[in-house]
Scaffold this active site. Structure first.
Site, PDB file in Angstrom:
ATOM      1  N   GLY A  71      -0.596   6.994  -1.094  1.00 45.34           N
ATOM      2  CA  GLY A  71       0.368   7.908  -0.478  1.00 45.34           C
ATOM      3  C   GLY A  71       1.245   8.539  -1.535  1.00 45.34           C
TER       4      GLY A  71
ATOM      5  N   LYS B  69       3.377  -3.697  -0.349  1.00 41.53           N
ATOM      6  CA  LYS B  69       3.149  -3.398  -1.779  1.00 41.53           C
ATOM      7  C   LYS B  69       4.508  -3.329  -2.455  1.00 41.53           C
ATOM      8  CE  LYS B  69       1.976   0.965  -4.034  1.00 41.53           C
ATOM      9  NZ  LYS B  69       0.968   2.050  -4.082  1.00 41.53           N
ATOM     10  N   LEU B  70       4.669  -4.123  -3.505  1.00 37.48           N
ATOM     11  CA  LEU B  70       5.926  -4.095  -4.252  1.00 37.48           C
ATOM     12  C   LEU B  70       5.733  -3.264  -5.509  1.00 37.48           C
ATOM     13  CD1 LEU B  70       6.979  -7.875  -4.136  1.00 37.48           C
ATOM     14  CD2 LEU B  70       7.560  -6.038  -2.511  1.00 37.48           C
ATOM     15  N   LYS B  71       6.648  -2.347  -5.723  1.00 37.78           N
ATOM     16  CA  LYS B  71       6.659  -1.619  -6.980  1.00 37.78           C
ATOM     17  C   LYS B  71       7.213  -2.557  -8.041  1.00 37.78           C
ATOM     18  CE  LYS B  71       5.290   2.560  -5.990  1.00 37.78           C
ATOM     19  NZ  LYS B  71       4.124   3.109  -6.709  1.00 37.78           N
TER      20      LYS B  71
ATOM     21  N   ASN C 257       2.531   1.499 -11.810  1.00 39.53           N
ATOM     22  CA  ASN C 257       2.591   2.897 -12.256  1.00 39.53           C
ATOM     23  C   ASN C 257       2.620   3.012 -13.786  1.00 39.53           C
ATOM     24  OD1 ASN C 257       4.274   3.250  -9.346  1.00 39.53           O
ATOM     25  ND2 ASN C 257       2.724   4.793  -9.798  1.00 39.53           N
TER      26      ASN C 257
ATOM     27  N   ASP D  56       2.351  -2.624  -7.653  1.00 42.92           N
ATOM     28  CA  ASP D  56       1.997  -1.357  -8.308  1.00 42.92           C
ATOM     29  C   ASP D  56       2.951  -1.112  -9.473  1.00 42.92           C
ATOM     30  OD1 ASP D  56       1.224   1.182  -9.037  1.00 42.92           O
ATOM     31  OD2 ASP D  56       1.672   2.125  -7.105  1.00 42.92           O
TER      32      ASP D  56
ATOM     33  N   LYS E  52      -6.351   9.024  -3.633  1.00 39.01           N
ATOM     34  CA  LYS E  52      -5.356  10.018  -3.218  1.00 39.01           C
ATOM     35  C   LYS E  52      -6.022  11.381  -3.387  1.00 39.01           C
ATOM     36  CE  LYS E  52      -1.224   7.527  -4.833  1.00 39.01           C
ATOM     37  NZ  LYS E  52      -0.299   7.407  -5.981  1.00 39.01           N
TER      38      LYS E  52
ATOM     39  N   GLU F 180      -1.958  -2.772  -9.114  1.00 38.35           N
ATOM     40  CA  GLU F 180      -2.316  -1.360  -9.217  1.00 38.35           C
ATOM     41  C   GLU F 180      -1.792  -0.786 -10.534  1.00 38.35           C
ATOM     42  OE1 GLU F 180      -1.052   0.580  -5.622  1.00 38.35           O
ATOM     43  OE2 GLU F 180      -1.310   2.590  -6.454  1.00 38.35           O
TER      44      GLU F 180
ATOM     45  N   ASP G 263      -5.171   3.686  -9.908  1.00 42.71           N
ATOM     46  CA  ASP G 263      -4.638   4.817  -9.138  1.00 42.71           C
ATOM     47  C   ASP G 263      -4.637   6.017 -10.090  1.00 42.71           C
ATOM     48  OD1 ASP G 263      -3.000   6.740  -7.961  1.00 42.71           O
ATOM     49  OD2 ASP G 263      -1.304   5.421  -7.569  1.00 42.71           O
TER      50      ASP G 263
ATOM     51  N   SER H 158       4.829   0.690   1.013  1.00 43.57           N
ATOM     52  CA  SER H 158       5.141   0.564  -0.404  1.00 43.57           C
ATOM     53  C   SER H 158       6.652   0.419  -0.549  1.00 43.57           C
ATOM     54  CB  SER H 158       4.639   1.812  -1.132  1.00 43.57           C
ATOM     55  OG  SER H 158       5.020   1.787  -2.486  1.00 43.57           O
TER      56      SER H 158
HETATM   57  O1  SMG Z   1       3.553   7.534   0.409  1.00 44.30           O
HETATM   58  O2  SMG Z   1       4.177   5.536   0.956  1.00 44.30           O
HETATM   59  C1  SMG Z   1       3.979   6.414   0.135  1.00 44.30           C
HETATM   60  C2  SMG Z   1       4.264   6.088  -1.300  1.00 44.30           C
HETATM   61  C3  SMG Z   1       3.284   5.119  -1.837  1.00 44.30           C
HETATM   62  O3  SMG Z   1       3.829   3.858  -3.750  1.00 44.30           O
HETATM   63  C4  SMG Z   1       3.411   4.902  -3.309  1.00 44.30           C
HETATM   64  N1  SMG Z   1       3.025   5.897  -4.117  1.00 44.30           N
HETATM   65  O4  SMG Z   1       1.741   5.193  -7.332  1.00 44.30           O
HETATM   66  O5  SMG Z   1       0.982   4.728  -5.425  1.00 44.30           O
HETATM   67  C5  SMG Z   1       1.850   5.210  -6.130  1.00 44.30           C
HETATM   68  C6  SMG Z   1       3.104   5.810  -5.534  1.00 44.30           C
HETATM   69  C7  SMG Z   1       3.428   7.150  -6.087  1.00 44.30           C
HETATM   70  C8  SMG Z   1       4.613   7.747  -5.469  1.00 44.30           C
HETATM   71  S1  SMG Z   1       5.138   9.138  -6.309  1.00 44.30           S
HETATM   72  C9  SMG Z   1       6.175   9.926  -5.252  1.00 44.30           C
HETATM   73 MG    MG Z   2       0.100   3.781  -7.336  1.00 44.62          MG
END
Ligand code: SMG
Ligand code: MG
Length: 368
Positions: free
Chosen positions: A291, A161-163, A191, A189, A263, A214, A239, A135
């Protein structure tokens, strides 16, 4: 199993690079570790709540409080504690899935160590290693992003995965797709950073053949995701919205999601995570393991979960060095883009006492 008590340990781990998402930037990972101590075995669990309530309503201090005041005393009062009875007892308290999941995982680890069986065996793992994605946080510029992606692909990560967030979406996706071509497994993703009014804008991601988008919309907006799914060609993966197997089935049934990120922390533990896996499989919906920047403790359990049969997409289960210079367990490493599922009893890894001490902020012991 007979329990002596539970230790709550607050640690802080510096991340190798800041991790920026649409809800904030993490520089250090503050974590509560839970150690369940029984007469014949002890077990470890990691609470994935972050320092501030920005991913979900949970945060480290609140999780610690609910563990200390409600969950641990409830566990210690059980006449014959086991993970199924504990899960049922924790259900009297509303919410706080990350706190519940951490204590459940620690108890399960202790139980499995006592019986000499592994997490993977208990959960029904069918693979010896799992494909790893990575990510990639929001960056200040496209060249900086491409340099980061270059490095991860060189290391062997099998999926990127690109935020994304408004202002950092189509351009970075186009840049990555153009540089690496159509073969690259690529997803994004958000969020929860968008609203349904952004549907036309998000449709501009369709030409880039993403595996999925996502959580584009707010956590509780399942109906909005169903509407968005009718506009987008890119599959929607939820998610934050997926808090239980019941919610997963509802979201699938109304067409709000066609892939699910699992998760264990977000859903209250590994037992519920496995139910979501099974329910999605029954509906023909693929899942992958999310994650939360876990240390080796949480990662070990997640990697075992990710080895179940319906985890058919690479997870955010990256190697330890993507997060930390020095993990608190033996590091998880990439082997041909995969991470190996531990096979020893319980989660199959131990915290290194020196590494653990060097990151510990405080500990408290709650006696049976
Ligand atoms: O653990 O590699 C990892 C992070 C993966 O992008 C990731 N997590 O929304 O999926 C998600 C985010 C939440 C991270 S909050 C610390
Ligand atoms: Mg996510």
């Amino acid at each position: 199993m007979k329990l002596d008590g539970v230790e709550l340990r607050r640690i802080a781990m510096p991340l190798v690079v800041p991790f920026r998402t649409s809800f904030g930037t993490e520089l250090d990972r503050e974590v509560v570790l839970v150690r369940v101590v029984g007469a014949d075995a002890e077990g470890w669990g990691e609470c994935v709540a972050v320092s501030e309530p920005r991913y979900s309503s949970e945060y480290v201090e609140a999780a610690t409080d609910v563990l200390r005041r409600f969950l641990v005393p409830t566990l210690l009062a059980l006449p014959d504690p086991d993970v199924h009875r504990a899960e049922r007892a924790f259900a009297q308290f509303k919410g706080h899935p990350m706190a519940k999941a951490a204590l459940e995982a620690a108890l399960l680890d202790a139980q499995l160590r006592e019986s000499g069986t592994s997490f993977g065996w208990f959960l029904g793992a069918v693979h010896e290693s799992v494909p790893a994605g990575v990510s990639v946080g929001i960056m200040d510029s496209i060249p900086e992003l491409l340099a980061a992606v270059d490095a991860y692909l060189d290391e062997g990560y099998l999926r990127i995965k690109l935020k994304i967030e408004p202002g950092w979406d189509v351009a970075p996706v186009r840049a990555v797709r153009e540089r690496y071509g159509s073969e690259l497994l690529l997803q994004v993703d958000a969020n929860t950073a968008y609203t349904l009014a952004d549907a036309r804008h998000l449709a501009k991601l369709d030409p880039f053949d993403l595996l999925l988008i996502e959580q584009p919309l707010p956590t509780h907006d399942l109906a909005g995701h169903a509407s968005l799914a009718r506009v987008l060609r890119t599959p929607i993966c939820l998610d934050e919205s997926i808090s239980s197997a019941a919610v997963a089935v509802h979201a699938i049934t109304i067409g709000a999601t066609s892939v699910v990120n699992i998760k264990p922390g977000r859903v209250g533990g590994y037992l519920e995570a496995r139910r979501i896996h099974d329910a999605c499989a029954a509906h023909g919906v693929p899942v992958w393991c999310g994650g939360m920047l876990e240390t080796g403790i949480g990662r070990a359990a997640n990697v075992a979960l990710a080895a179940l049969p319906n985890f058919t997409l690479p997870g955010d289960t990256s190697a330890s060095d993507r997060y930390y210079t020095r993990d608190i367990t033996d590091p998880f490493v990439l082997e041909d883009g995969h991470v190996r599922v531990p096979t020893g009893p319980g989660i199959g890894v131990e915290p290194d006492p020196d590494a653990l001490d060097s990151v510990t902020l405080s500990t408290e012991w709650i006696s049976a």
